[in-house]
Write a protein that holds these residues in place. Structure first.
Motif, PDB file in Angstrom:
ATOM      1  N   GLU A  11       7.057  -5.539  -2.782  1.00 19.13           N
ATOM      2  CA  GLU A  11       6.490  -4.368  -3.455  1.00 19.13           C
ATOM      3  C   GLU A  11       7.560  -3.346  -3.811  1.00 19.13           C
ATOM      4  N   GLN A  12       8.565  -3.178  -2.967  1.00 15.52           N
ATOM      5  CA  GLN A  12       9.652  -2.252  -3.286  1.00 15.52           C
ATOM      6  C   GLN A  12      10.426  -2.714  -4.516  1.00 15.52           C
ATOM      7  N   ALA A  13      10.678  -4.012  -4.611  1.00 18.90           N
ATOM      8  CA  ALA A  13      11.377  -4.544  -5.779  1.00 18.90           C
ATOM      9  C   ALA A  13      10.529  -4.367  -7.038  1.00 18.90           C
ATOM     10  N   LEU A  14       9.238  -4.593  -6.922  1.00 19.32           N
ATOM     11  CA  LEU A  14       8.335  -4.420  -8.062  1.00 19.32           C
ATOM     12  C   LEU A  14       8.289  -2.959  -8.489  1.00 19.32           C
ATOM     13  N   THR A  23       0.437   1.439 -11.053  1.00 21.44           N
ATOM     14  CA  THR A  23       0.198   0.257 -10.230  1.00 21.44           C
ATOM     15  C   THR A  23      -1.021   0.461  -9.349  1.00 21.44           C
ATOM     16  N   ALA A  24      -1.898  -0.519  -9.360  1.00 20.20           N
ATOM     17  CA  ALA A  24      -3.036  -0.567  -8.446  1.00 20.20           C
ATOM     18  C   ALA A  24      -2.634  -1.486  -7.298  1.00 20.20           C
ATOM     19  N   TRP A  25      -2.214  -0.891  -6.178  1.00 19.39           N
ATOM     20  CA  TRP A  25      -1.805  -1.660  -5.001  1.00 19.39           C
ATOM     21  C   TRP A  25      -3.041  -2.132  -4.251  1.00 19.39           C
ATOM     22  N   GLU A  26      -2.893  -3.181  -3.482  1.00 18.17           N
ATOM     23  CA  GLU A  26      -4.017  -3.709  -2.702  1.00 18.17           C
ATOM     24  C   GLU A  26      -4.531  -2.659  -1.716  1.00 18.17           C
ATOM     25  N   ASN A  27      -5.855  -2.511  -1.694  1.00 20.62           N
ATOM     26  CA  ASN A  27      -6.563  -1.627  -0.773  1.00 20.62           C
ATOM     27  C   ASN A  27      -6.128  -0.168  -0.886  1.00 20.62           C
ATOM     28  N   VAL A  28      -5.716   0.255  -2.082  1.00 17.98           N
ATOM     29  CA  VAL A  28      -5.384   1.652  -2.365  1.00 17.98           C
ATOM     30  C   VAL A  28      -6.237   2.086  -3.544  1.00 17.98           C
ATOM     31  N   PHE A  29      -6.919   3.195  -3.417  1.00 19.86           N
ATOM     32  CA  PHE A  29      -7.805   3.680  -4.474  1.00 19.86           C
ATOM     33  C   PHE A  29      -7.010   3.926  -5.754  1.00 19.86           C
ATOM     34  N   TYR A  30      -7.515   3.414  -6.867  1.00 27.44           N
ATOM     35  CA  TYR A  30      -6.857   3.597  -8.162  1.00 27.44           C
ATOM     36  C   TYR A  30      -7.923   3.623  -9.253  1.00 27.44           C
ATOM     37  N   ARG A  40      -2.095  -4.637 -11.546  1.00 27.40           N
ATOM     38  CA  ARG A  40      -2.806  -4.794 -10.277  1.00 27.40           C
ATOM     39  C   ARG A  40      -2.034  -5.841  -9.475  1.00 27.40           C
ATOM     40  N   VAL A  41      -1.653  -5.490  -8.244  1.00 26.97           N
ATOM     41  CA  VAL A  41      -0.775  -6.337  -7.441  1.00 26.97           C
ATOM     42  C   VAL A  41      -1.540  -6.960  -6.278  1.00 26.97           C
ATOM     43  N   GLN A  42      -1.324  -8.267  -6.090  1.00 25.39           N
ATOM     44  CA  GLN A  42      -1.911  -8.999  -4.975  1.00 25.39           C
ATOM     45  C   GLN A  42      -0.861  -9.919  -4.378  1.00 25.39           C
ATOM     46  N   LEU A  43      -0.980 -10.147  -3.083  1.00 27.16           N
ATOM     47  CA  LEU A  43      -0.085 -11.066  -2.393  1.00 27.16           C
ATOM     48  C   LEU A  43      -0.930 -12.192  -1.817  1.00 27.16           C
ATOM     49  N   PHE A  44      -0.551 -13.429  -2.128  1.00 32.79           N
ATOM     50  CA  PHE A  44      -1.279 -14.607  -1.666  1.00 32.79           C
ATOM     51  C   PHE A  44      -0.363 -15.434  -0.772  1.00 32.79           C
ATOM     52  N   TYR A  45      -0.904 -15.856   0.368  1.00 33.29           N
ATOM     53  CA  TYR A  45      -0.136 -16.689   1.293  1.00 33.29           C
ATOM     54  C   TYR A  45      -0.759 -18.063   1.410  1.00 33.29           C
ATOM     55  N   GLY A  46       0.103 -19.057   1.564  1.00 32.13           N
ATOM     56  CA  GLY A  46      -0.336 -20.413   1.879  1.00 32.13           C
ATOM     57  C   GLY A  46      -0.160 -20.649   3.370  1.00 32.13           C
ATOM     58  N   GLU A  47      -0.284 -21.896   3.750  1.00 28.89           N
ATOM     59  CA  GLU A  47      -0.112 -22.257   5.157  1.00 28.89           C
ATOM     60  C   GLU A  47       1.358 -22.136   5.542  1.00 28.89           C
ATOM     61  N   THR A  66      -0.994  -8.631 -12.179  1.00 28.44           N
ATOM     62  CA  THR A  66      -1.802  -8.808 -13.377  1.00 28.44           C
ATOM     63  C   THR A  66      -1.617  -7.569 -14.232  1.00 28.44           C
ATOM     64  N   LEU A  67      -1.101  -7.779 -15.424  1.00 24.56           N
ATOM     65  CA  LEU A  67      -0.796  -6.685 -16.340  1.00 24.56           C
ATOM     66  C   LEU A  67      -2.027  -6.371 -17.179  1.00 24.56           C
ATOM     67  N   TYR A  68      -2.406  -5.120 -17.237  1.00 22.09           N
ATOM     68  CA  TYR A  68      -3.573  -4.657 -17.992  1.00 22.09           C
ATOM     69  C   TYR A  68      -3.084  -3.787 -19.142  1.00 22.09           C
ATOM     70  N   TYR A  69      -3.317  -4.245 -20.368  1.00 18.80           N
ATOM     71  CA  TYR A  69      -2.902  -3.502 -21.551  1.00 18.80           C
ATOM     72  C   TYR A  69      -4.106  -3.246 -22.442  1.00 18.80           C
ATOM     73  N   PRO A  70      -4.047  -2.192 -23.260  1.00 14.38           N
ATOM     74  CA  PRO A  70      -5.181  -1.896 -24.144  1.00 14.38           C
ATOM     75  C   PRO A  70      -5.485  -3.071 -25.069  1.00 14.38           C
TER      76      PRO A  70
END
Length: 134
Positions: A11-14, A23-30, A40-47, A66-70
């Motif tokens: 997230e710091q690099a982003l 940026t709409a971070w996970e679990n932060v009101f936006y 909108r940023v999400q982090l997905f983990y595998g096994e 996920t980039l949101y543009y008009p």
């Protein structure tokens, strides 16, 4: 703790990318502003992988922005931003924090565009793995 550190590294690099967009971070009101691009940023983990028996393990997953543009403004700005994500999170780039090294394991993948309400969406996935030493 490794899950939090990996998130912080990515997230710091982003967040350091310029030019900045909202940026709409996970679990932060936006609340998006009409006509203003955002991501909108999400982090997905595998096994997790356990290649050795000594406590070392590897978290694997991907960061998705996920980039949101008009809508109706063409794909150019969104595609340009997707390319900027690719050049920021290039294959082999690493982030180190204590005993955790997070590595970008491949070129970011631009997923198919989506139209949602008044937005043109471009998802971009950045694959990574994080080596966690005992």
């Amino acid at each position: 703790m490794s899950l939090l550190i990996v998130r912080q590294q990515l997230e710091q690099a982003l967040d350091a990318i310029t030019p900045k967009i909202d940026t709409a971070w996970e679990n932060v009101f936006y609340v998006p502003t009409k006509g203003v691009p955002f991501q909108r940023v999400q982090l997905f983990y595998g096994e997790p992988e356990n290649p050795t028996m000594d406590g070392f393990y590897r978290d694997v997953g991907f960061l998705q922005s996920t980039l949101y543009y008009p809508l109706q403004s063409g794909p150019g700005d969104a595609i340009t931003r997707a390319q900027l994500l690719r050049t920021t999170f290039y294959r082999g780039r690493s982030f180190v924090s204590g005993k955790i090294t997070t590595v970008i394991k491949g070129t970011a993948q631009r997923l198919p565009s989506i139209v949602e309400d008044d937005r043109f969406l471009v998802p971009v996935r950045v694959p990574f793995f994080a080596n966690v030493l005992p």
